[in-house]
Design a protein around this motif. Structure first.
Motif, PDB file in Angstrom:
ATOM      1  N   LEU A 249       0.812  -1.214   0.000  1.00  0.00           N
ATOM      2  CA  LEU A 249       0.000   0.000   0.000  1.00  0.00           C
ATOM      3  C   LEU A 249       0.844   1.263   0.000  1.00  0.00           C
ATOM      4  O   LEU A 249       0.313   2.371  -0.045  1.00  0.00           O
ATOM      5  N   GLY A 250       2.173   1.108   0.055  1.00  0.00           N
ATOM      6  CA  GLY A 250       3.061   2.261  -0.025  1.00  0.00           C
ATOM      7  C   GLY A 250       3.339   2.944   1.293  1.00  0.00           C
ATOM      8  O   GLY A 250       3.804   4.080   1.314  1.00  0.00           O
ATOM      9  N   PHE A 251       3.092   2.264   2.422  1.00  0.00           N
ATOM     10  CA  PHE A 251       3.249   2.898   3.733  1.00  0.00           C
ATOM     11  C   PHE A 251       4.505   2.484   4.478  1.00  0.00           C
ATOM     12  O   PHE A 251       4.770   3.004   5.560  1.00  0.00           O
ATOM     13  N   ILE A 252       5.274   1.534   3.958  1.00  0.00           N
ATOM     14  CA  ILE A 252       6.332   0.940   4.765  1.00  0.00           C
ATOM     15  C   ILE A 252       7.444   1.930   5.083  1.00  0.00           C
ATOM     16  O   ILE A 252       8.180   1.755   6.053  1.00  0.00           O
ATOM     17  N   GLN A 253       7.585   3.005   4.312  1.00  0.00           N
ATOM     18  CA  GLN A 253       8.595   4.004   4.629  1.00  0.00           C
ATOM     19  C   GLN A 253       8.077   5.039   5.617  1.00  0.00           C
ATOM     20  O   GLN A 253       8.836   5.903   6.057  1.00  0.00           O
ATOM     21  N   LYS A 254       6.808   4.992   5.958  1.00  0.00           N
ATOM     22  CA  LYS A 254       6.245   5.861   6.986  1.00  0.00           C
ATOM     23  C   LYS A 254       6.120   5.089   8.295  1.00  0.00           C
ATOM     24  O   LYS A 254       6.902   5.263   9.207  1.00  0.00           O
ATOM     25  N   GLY A 255       5.134   4.208   8.392  1.00  0.00           N
ATOM     26  CA  GLY A 255       4.984   3.412   9.592  1.00  0.00           C
ATOM     27  C   GLY A 255       3.549   3.107   9.922  1.00  0.00           C
ATOM     28  O   GLY A 255       2.626   3.402   9.151  1.00  0.00           O
ATOM     29  N   PHE A 256       3.350   2.531  11.110  1.00  0.00           N
ATOM     30  CA  PHE A 256       2.011   2.182  11.571  1.00  0.00           C
ATOM     31  C   PHE A 256       2.035   2.091  13.094  1.00  0.00           C
ATOM     32  O   PHE A 256       3.101   2.101  13.728  1.00  0.00           O
ATOM     33  N   SER A 257       0.856   2.029  13.682  1.00  0.00           N
ATOM     34  CA  SER A 257       0.745   1.911  15.138  1.00  0.00           C
ATOM     35  C   SER A 257      -0.459   1.053  15.479  1.00  0.00           C
ATOM     36  O   SER A 257      -1.402   0.932  14.686  1.00  0.00           O
ATOM     37  N   HIS A 258      -0.419   0.452  16.668  1.00  0.00           N
ATOM     38  CA  HIS A 258      -1.572  -0.301  17.156  1.00  0.00           C
ATOM     39  C   HIS A 258      -1.676  -0.142  18.661  1.00  0.00           C
ATOM     40  O   HIS A 258      -0.714   0.223  19.346  1.00  0.00           O
ATOM     41  N   CYS A 259      -2.875  -0.413  19.176  1.00  0.00           N
ATOM     42  CA  CYS A 259      -3.134  -0.347  20.612  1.00  0.00           C
ATOM     43  C   CYS A 259      -4.013  -1.554  20.944  1.00  0.00           C
ATOM     44  O   CYS A 259      -5.220  -1.534  20.709  1.00  0.00           O
ATOM     45  N   PHE A 260      -3.395  -2.629  21.457  1.00  0.00           N
ATOM     46  CA  PHE A 260      -4.095  -3.887  21.656  1.00  0.00           C
ATOM     47  C   PHE A 260      -4.971  -3.853  22.906  1.00  0.00           C
ATOM     48  O   PHE A 260      -4.509  -3.528  23.997  1.00  0.00           O
ATOM     49  N   LEU A 261      -6.235  -4.232  22.725  1.00  0.00           N
ATOM     50  CA  LEU A 261      -7.148  -4.363  23.853  1.00  0.00           C
ATOM     51  C   LEU A 261      -6.733  -5.532  24.741  1.00  0.00           C
ATOM     52  O   LEU A 261      -6.153  -6.514  24.269  1.00  0.00           O
ATOM     53  N   PRO A 262      -7.030  -5.474  26.051  1.00  0.00           N
ATOM     54  CA  PRO A 262      -6.741  -6.595  26.954  1.00  0.00           C
ATOM     55  C   PRO A 262      -7.568  -7.826  26.624  1.00  0.00           C
ATOM     56  O   PRO A 262      -8.576  -7.757  25.920  1.00  0.00           O
ATOM     57  N   PHE A 263      -7.148  -8.974  27.180  1.00  0.00           N
ATOM     58  CA  PHE A 263      -7.811 -10.249  26.927  1.00  0.00           C
ATOM     59  C   PHE A 263      -9.283 -10.243  27.355  1.00  0.00           C
ATOM     60  O   PHE A 263     -10.077 -11.006  26.828  1.00  0.00           O
ATOM     61  N   LYS A 264      -9.622  -9.412  28.329  1.00  0.00           N
ATOM     62  CA  LYS A 264     -11.007  -9.446  28.800  1.00  0.00           C
ATOM     63  C   LYS A 264     -11.994  -8.988  27.723  1.00  0.00           C
ATOM     64  O   LYS A 264     -13.191  -9.212  27.847  1.00  0.00           O
ATOM     65  N   PHE A 265     -11.491  -8.374  26.644  1.00  0.00           N
ATOM     66  CA  PHE A 265     -12.358  -7.960  25.543  1.00  0.00           C
ATOM     67  C   PHE A 265     -12.386  -8.998  24.419  1.00  0.00           C
ATOM     68  O   PHE A 265     -12.976  -8.746  23.368  1.00  0.00           O
ATOM     69  N   ALA A 266     -11.715 -10.145  24.638  1.00  0.00           N
ATOM     70  CA  ALA A 266     -11.655 -11.160  23.585  1.00  0.00           C
ATOM     71  C   ALA A 266     -13.058 -11.571  23.154  1.00  0.00           C
ATOM     72  O   ALA A 266     -13.932 -11.824  23.982  1.00  0.00           O
ATOM     73  N   ASN A 267     -13.232 -11.626  21.840  1.00  0.00           N
ATOM     74  CA  ASN A 267     -14.495 -12.043  21.225  1.00  0.00           C
ATOM     75  C   ASN A 267     -15.652 -11.096  21.513  1.00  0.00           C
ATOM     76  O   ASN A 267     -16.812 -11.450  21.307  1.00  0.00           O
ATOM     77  N   ASN A 268     -15.360  -9.888  22.003  1.00  0.00           N
ATOM     78  CA  ASN A 268     -16.399  -8.877  22.188  1.00  0.00           C
ATOM     79  C   ASN A 268     -16.616  -8.168  20.851  1.00  0.00           C
ATOM     80  O   ASN A 268     -15.723  -7.473  20.360  1.00  0.00           O
ATOM     81  N   PRO A 269     -17.778  -8.343  20.227  1.00  0.00           N
ATOM     82  CA  PRO A 269     -17.988  -7.778  18.891  1.00  0.00           C
ATOM     83  C   PRO A 269     -18.151  -6.266  18.877  1.00  0.00           C
ATOM     84  O   PRO A 269     -18.152  -5.656  17.809  1.00  0.00           O
ATOM     85  N   ASN A 270     -18.294  -5.651  20.050  1.00  0.00           N
ATOM     86  CA  ASN A 270     -18.593  -4.223  20.102  1.00  0.00           C
ATOM     87  C   ASN A 270     -17.362  -3.334  20.311  1.00  0.00           C
ATOM     88  O   ASN A 270     -17.469  -2.113  20.255  1.00  0.00           O
ATOM     89  N   VAL A 271     -16.198  -3.932  20.592  1.00  0.00           N
ATOM     90  CA  VAL A 271     -14.993  -3.152  20.862  1.00  0.00           C
ATOM     91  C   VAL A 271     -13.866  -3.655  19.986  1.00  0.00           C
ATOM     92  O   VAL A 271     -13.681  -4.867  19.836  1.00  0.00           O
ATOM     93  N   SER A 272     -13.092  -2.749  19.388  1.00  0.00           N
ATOM     94  CA  SER A 272     -11.993  -3.112  18.506  1.00  0.00           C
ATOM     95  C   SER A 272     -10.723  -2.365  18.894  1.00  0.00           C
ATOM     96  O   SER A 272     -10.776  -1.282  19.473  1.00  0.00           O
TER      97      SER A 272
END
Length: 494
Positions: A249-272
């Motif tokens: 997609l042409g982004f590898i020279q810029k970067g990316f970020s993520h913020c992982f939810l805790p396990f207690k939200f696993a399989n919760n369809p309402n939170v991402s």
């Protein structure tokens, strides 16, 4: 990573029962710099435990599209990793795959009836996951031998061998004009193998400003996989190589970020969990702590950081020195700490790992739960008292965390990351008799002589914003309430 003799046995078995003609795949790649970049925001889900170790590297010159944008997508959390939904084909087919910073190739399970996963009994929970059907997409095409992807996915000593076997003449190979289909390939992971064909189709992604508007990316390259060993779900590779989603997609020279939810939200369809790709991911981040992104000369397309110490308790706690191979590489490229969203738990080398266990046991006064250790395979479990006899499961997990010591990771460039308390010990079940059993979710490296010396897994990255600043070759950390961040990005369902 399994020893080579065990791997050879597994691989030979896979060759025997695979439906495809196969060739070993190389995971590490290089690519040319994109002409322009903006951003994308994606969303994730949680899952995965396998440590993906480096394979042989090769050099690839790939022209990427100059038409890019910021991207924002939600990551859905499942028990052992984080899942992103890919919109592939015309009309779009929604395929859920793991988001994996420890590999490059993006691949999806292909065929409604023909997809075969060998030795996947433990993954039956994912049996209902979606699969991609090439026959139902008008824009799907098989990649050809003229494609640089085809040359690169096969790790033959002579890159022309697979296409020569496919019937390409020497003259068409030399001119790069052979139109014959690229032969089937095999791609290997730490414990898994996939076999399939290189395919191209339209990928649709969401921008950061209007979630209702999608952007079409034509001729997106991916593996259409029909047979796997211990790999039941597809993967969106986020490594530095040419096959990875950010690279294409042409982004590898810029970067990316993520913020992982805790396990207690696993399989919760309402939170991402928010996944942001492009300029937006790295802008206005100067207040964060950044540690250098180490370059492994043998495996340049993986994300390495240098761990210099670990301390327990408050900031005044004594620093436990870690072995130097957690920040250095040997002449074969072994060593360093791999940061990998596709590995669930943080892995540390011996004998340092056992030393850490001893240090933790010496500062924790709660009784050991050895029978739980034997049953679960975790190495350090304690019976922790429930405060005020509170027995509400999720509330308890948060309330009594202070009864166990905090753990701080000290990285190069004086970066100190105090892991959120829920990232160290995890409740193995509901409270009983006013106590709850909590186990340390760290593990020992299986093979200390090959590959990375340690792995910083996704469980320890929960409630931490992690920024991959490719432009400045650094990785940033900042503790954060990822559920609130998801709400701010408007990824949560009402």
């Amino acid at each position: 990573m399994a020893p080579s003799s065990l791997f050879d046995k597994i691989f030979s078995l896979f060759l025997f029962i695979s439906l495809f003609s196969i060739a070993h795949n190389s995971l590490a790649r290089q690519h040319t710099t994109p002409k322009t970049s903006d951003s994308l925001v994606l969303g994730l889900t949680n899952t995965r435990t396998t440590i993906k170790l480096p394979k042989e590297s090769s050099i690839l010159n790939l022209k990427v599209s100059s038409q890019t944008l910021d991207m924002l997508e939600p990551l859905k959390e499942v028990r052992d990793g984080y899942i992103i939904s890919l919109n592939l084909g015309s009309p779009p087919q929604v395929i859920q795959v793991y988001m994996d910073t420890g590999s490059d190739l993006t691949w999806v399970p292909c065929g409604n009836l023909s997809f075969n996963c060998i030795d996947c009994q433990e993954y039956t929970i994912h049996s209902s996951m979606s699969r991609y059907s090439p026959l139902h997409s008008s824009s799907c095409v098989r990649d050809t031998c003229a494609s640089q992807f085809c040359i690169d996915v096969h790790s033959s000593d002579n890159p022309y061998d697979p296409c020569n076997i496919a019937g390409c003449s020497l003259s068409t190979l030399m001119k790069g004009i052979c139109s014959r289909p690229c032969p089937s390939f095999v791609y290997t992971y730490g414990e898994g193998i996939v076999s399939g064909t290189l395919t191209r189709d339209t990928l649709r992604v969401h921008g950061t400003t209007d979630r209702d508007v999608t952007r079409e990316v034509s001729n997106f390259g991916f593996g259409c996989v029909g047979s796997t060993y211990r790999e039941p779900i597809g993967i969106a590779g986020f490594g530095k190589g040419s096959f990875s989603l950010p690279s294409q997609l042409g982004f590898i020279q810029k970067g990316f970020s993520h913020c992982f939810l805790p396990f207690k939200f696993a399989n919760n369809p309402n939170v991402s969990s928010p996944l942001v790709v492009g300029d937006l991911a790295i802008s206005s981040k100067e207040d964060m702590q950044f540690t250098p992104m180490l370059t492994n000369p043998m495996y340049p397309n993986y994300y390495y950081i240098g761990l210099v110490g670990i301390s327990l308790g408050t900031a005044s706690g004594s620093l436990i020195q870690v072995p130097t191979n957690l920040r250095d590489f040997d002449i074969s490229g072994n060593g360093g700490m791999l940061i990998d969203s596709g590995t669930t738990y943080t892995h540390l080398p011996q004998p340092f790992y056992s030393q850490l266990l001893s240090e933790l046991e010496s500062v924790i006064n709660h009784p050991r739960a050895t029978e739980v250790e034997a049953r679960t395979g975790f190495d350090l479990c304690f019976r922790v008292p429930c405060i005020n006899n509170i027995t509400n499961g999720l509330a308890l997990m948060d309330i009594d965390d202070h009864l166990l010591p905090s753990i701080t990771f000290h990285f190069m460039n004086n970066v100190s990351l105090v892991l959120p308390q829920g990232n160290n010990f995890y409740a193995m079940g509901a409270p009983r008799n006013s106590t709850v059993v909590k186990c340390l979710l760290f593990q020992s490296m299986d093979d200390e002589e090959y590959g990375p010396a340690g792995v910083f897994g996704s469980f320890q990255q929960q409630n931490v914003e992690v920024v991959y600043d490719m432009e400045n070759q650094r990785i940033g950390f900042q503790t954060m309430d990822c559920a609130s961040s998801s709400a701010f990005q408007q990824l949560n369902k009402p």
